[in-house]
Write a protein that holds these residues in place. Structure first.
Motif, short mmCIF file in Angstrom:
data_model
loop_
_atom_site.label_atom_id
_atom_site.label_comp_id
_atom_site.label_asym_id
_atom_site.label_seq_id
_atom_site.Cartn_x
_atom_site.Cartn_y
_atom_site.Cartn_z
N LEU A 114 -42.94 -40.18 2.46
CA LEU A 114 -44.08 -40.76 1.35
C LEU A 114 -44.08 -42.23 1.38
O LEU A 114 -44.70 -43.03 1.41
N ALA A 115 -42.75 -42.75 1.94
CA ALA A 115 -42.44 -44.15 1.78
C ALA A 115 -43.36 -44.59 3.09
O ALA A 115 -43.99 -45.73 3.06
N VAL A 116 -43.15 -44.02 4.29
CA VAL A 116 -43.90 -44.44 5.25
C VAL A 116 -45.50 -44.64 5.32
O VAL A 116 -45.94 -45.17 5.88
N GLY A 117 -45.82 -43.31 4.68
CA GLY A 117 -47.49 -43.34 4.14
C GLY A 117 -47.56 -44.39 3.49
O GLY A 117 -48.68 -45.13 3.66
N ILE A 136 -46.30 -43.97 13.55
CA ILE A 136 -46.29 -42.44 13.77
C ILE A 136 -45.42 -42.07 14.80
O ILE A 136 -44.66 -41.35 14.66
N ALA A 137 -45.45 -42.75 15.99
CA ALA A 137 -44.48 -42.38 17.33
C ALA A 137 -43.07 -42.46 16.96
O ALA A 137 -42.37 -41.52 17.22
N THR A 138 -42.63 -43.52 16.25
CA THR A 138 -41.04 -43.85 16.10
C THR A 138 -40.84 -42.95 14.86
O THR A 138 -39.68 -42.41 14.85
N TYR A 139 -41.71 -42.42 13.98
CA TYR A 139 -41.45 -41.38 13.12
C TYR A 139 -40.95 -39.95 13.89
O TYR A 139 -40.09 -39.39 13.62
N ILE A 140 -42.03 -39.77 14.71
CA ILE A 140 -41.65 -38.43 15.55
C ILE A 140 -40.58 -38.62 16.34
O ILE A 140 -39.70 -37.45 16.54
N MET A 183 -34.07 -32.09 2.30
CA MET A 183 -35.57 -32.16 2.27
C MET A 183 -36.06 -33.24 1.15
O MET A 183 -37.10 -33.60 1.40
N ILE A 184 -35.55 -33.28 0.15
CA ILE A 184 -35.81 -34.38 -0.79
C ILE A 184 -35.81 -35.75 -0.01
O ILE A 184 -37.06 -36.47 -0.16
N TYR A 185 -34.93 -36.18 0.53
CA TYR A 185 -34.75 -37.28 1.31
C TYR A 185 -35.88 -37.35 2.49
O TYR A 185 -36.67 -38.53 2.52
N LEU A 186 -35.92 -36.43 3.23
CA LEU A 186 -36.93 -36.33 4.37
C LEU A 186 -38.42 -36.66 3.84
O LEU A 186 -39.22 -37.17 4.37
N GLY A 187 -38.67 -35.88 2.74
CA GLY A 187 -40.13 -35.99 2.15
C GLY A 187 -40.13 -37.47 1.52
O GLY A 187 -41.42 -37.97 1.47
N GLY A 188 -39.35 -37.87 0.61
CA GLY A 188 -39.48 -39.12 0.08
C GLY A 188 -39.68 -40.33 1.32
O GLY A 188 -40.41 -41.16 1.21
N LEU A 189 -38.84 -40.23 2.48
CA LEU A 189 -39.01 -40.99 3.57
C LEU A 189 -40.44 -40.77 3.94
O LEU A 189 -41.13 -41.92 4.35
N ILE A 225 -46.09 -47.55 3.24
CA ILE A 225 -46.15 -48.53 4.08
C ILE A 225 -47.63 -48.87 4.98
O ILE A 225 -48.06 -49.69 5.06
N LEU A 226 -47.77 -47.57 5.65
CA LEU A 226 -49.12 -47.53 6.41
C LEU A 226 -50.33 -48.03 5.51
O LEU A 226 -51.09 -48.74 6.11
N GLY A 227 -50.34 -47.40 4.39
CA GLY A 227 -51.52 -47.81 3.43
C GLY A 227 -51.62 -49.23 3.24
O GLY A 227 -52.66 -49.79 3.01
N TYR A 228 -50.36 -49.76 2.83
CA TYR A 228 -50.54 -51.18 2.44
C TYR A 228 -50.84 -52.05 3.84
O TYR A 228 -51.59 -52.97 3.65
#
Length: 409
Positions: free
Chosen positions: A213-216, A178-182, A205-211, A218-221
């Motif tokens: 979702l991807a981080v989310g 979370i901190a590195t994303y911020i 915006m598409i790329y940032l939104g996709g990123l 990875i977090l879930g896994y």
């Protein structure tokens, strides 16, 4: 700007040491400063020498990737994004491939691979720079992305926590992400403001939104894994991806009838030359940082933070982790040592111990990266690079503090 920073370190160290000598009677302080100067000058050369083999290896591999065509293929998916963030970089330019590889290596926590790839990218961007001694917009944006520490797998932090007795060494994984994303988002916003980049563009915006979702995902896994599974799979995924890329480049060269060995040697020679170029820049920056630390000026900053916390009547537990934050922009090994010292002194599972780990995983050695990357191409006027890089670091530290209170407070 780099000249002002460099001079500041020496003058601040001198006046701090003078006060300690005259007022406090500390007759050892100037001896400590001189010891730091000589030892860090030696360390700077040793670092550059140690980078020689790594630079030769990865620049050689990159040359094989370029000749085989896979770097071009890899970057095509990101070309729309980079074309909007860096309009001065032509499509299919070699710099795009090096930047993508560097960002990927940083995300996997592969610092040894990321540095030579970053230098390669900076040198390619320099070929497009109309004023060689002044950093271009693209070079600044690339540097800030690096200094924002895009790290998805902070395996090194997990390892130190395990060695120092943390009950769950990976409990800082989600806070670091979370901190590195911020931190990365803050750096991008700062550069966008300075360079008037349109972040509301649909493609961006598409790329940032996709990123996001991807981080989310990875977090879930990884949140579902045990600490041993997380450590094992993080290391496995990182190494498999990296070596698979190496093999892919070589196979591509075979299929296209390219002499992979000769291509590797050509790139490796460039790596050796680059390592030699870096030496004076490293000596200048590391010696300046060393005298600043040896004089006690860094310690004064820590004391000032504790006073301010007491004045505003806020919880001051975070201050014990601030030395890691203060040193990280200047020295990765120094910050790592401070993180270890904090965990040894206060406990790996203490609030400060966990916070120092989050800071270590979500910030970058801004001045070191600046000296390495810009020094490799001879840039002297760095424009707003330091300011935007420090904004990214500051955002990462502030986010780390709030997240640590949220998770562990």
């Amino acid at each position: 700007m780099l000249n002002i920073i460099w001079i500041f370190f020496f003058l601040a160290a001198f006046f701090t040491a003078l006060i300690k000598l005259v007022v406090l009677g500390d007759q050892q302080v100037f001896a400590d400063i001189m010891t730091a100067m000589f030892s860090l000058a030696k360390s700077a050369f040793e670092i550059a020498l140690g980078l020689t083999g790594v630079l030769a290896l990865w620049l050689g591999i990159m040359r094989v990737g370029e000749r085989s065509g896979f770097i071009l293929l890899l970057t095509q998916s990101l070309t729309p994004l980079f074309s909007r963030l860096m309009p001065e970089v032509p499509k299919n330019h070699p710099a795009l491939g090096a930047m993508v590889m560097n960002i990927a290596a940083n995300a996997l926590g592969l610092d040894n691979a990321a540095t030579p790839l970053g230098i390669k990218a900076m040198k390619e961007l320099q070929t497009l720079n109309p004023t060689p001694e002044t950093a271009s917009n693209a070079q600044i944006l690339f540097l800030v992305i690096n200094t924002s520490s895009v790290t998805l797998f902070p395996v090194t932090v997990f390892t130190y926590r395990a060695q120092l007795g943390a009950v769950n060494p990976t409990d800082v994984f989600i806070p670091i992400l979370i901190a590195t994303y911020i931190s990365t988002l803050a750096g991008l916003l700062a550069v966008a403001a300075m360079q008037r980049i349109n972040l509301l563009d649909k493609v961006v915006m598409i790329y940032l939104g996709g990123l996001t979702l991807a981080v989310g995902g990875i977090l879930g896994y990884f949140a579902s894994l045990t600490q041993q599974q997380m450590l094992a799979q993080s290391a496995l995924i990182s190494n498999v991806i990296l070596y698979s890329l190496v093999v892919t480049f070589i196979v591509g060269a075979i299929l296209k009838g390219i002499n992979a060995y000769e291509a590797f040697i050509e790139g490796a020679k460039e790596g050796f030359q680059t390592a030699v170029t870096i030496v004076p820049y490293l000596v200048a920056m590391l010696v300046a940082i060393g005298v600043f630390r040896a004089s006690g000026a860094l310690e004064l900053l820590n004391d000032l933070a504790r006073y301010l916390a007491a004045f505003f009547r806020v919880d001051d537990r975070f201050i014990d982790a601030l030395p890691t934050a203060f040193i990280k922009p200047f020295s990765g090994s120094g910050a790592r040592a401070m993180m270890i010292d904090t965990m040894q002194t206060l406990g790996a599972d203490s609030f400060a111990g966990r916070l120092s780990c989050i800071i270590q995983g979500s910030t970058e050695t801004t001045f070191y990266v600046l000296a390495i990357y810009f020094g490799a191409v001879g840039i002297k006027n760095i424009r707003h690079a330091v300011g935007c890089g420090i904004i990214a670091d500051f955002a990462g530290v502030v986010a780390a503090i709030f997240i640590a209170y949220w998770f562990f407070g």
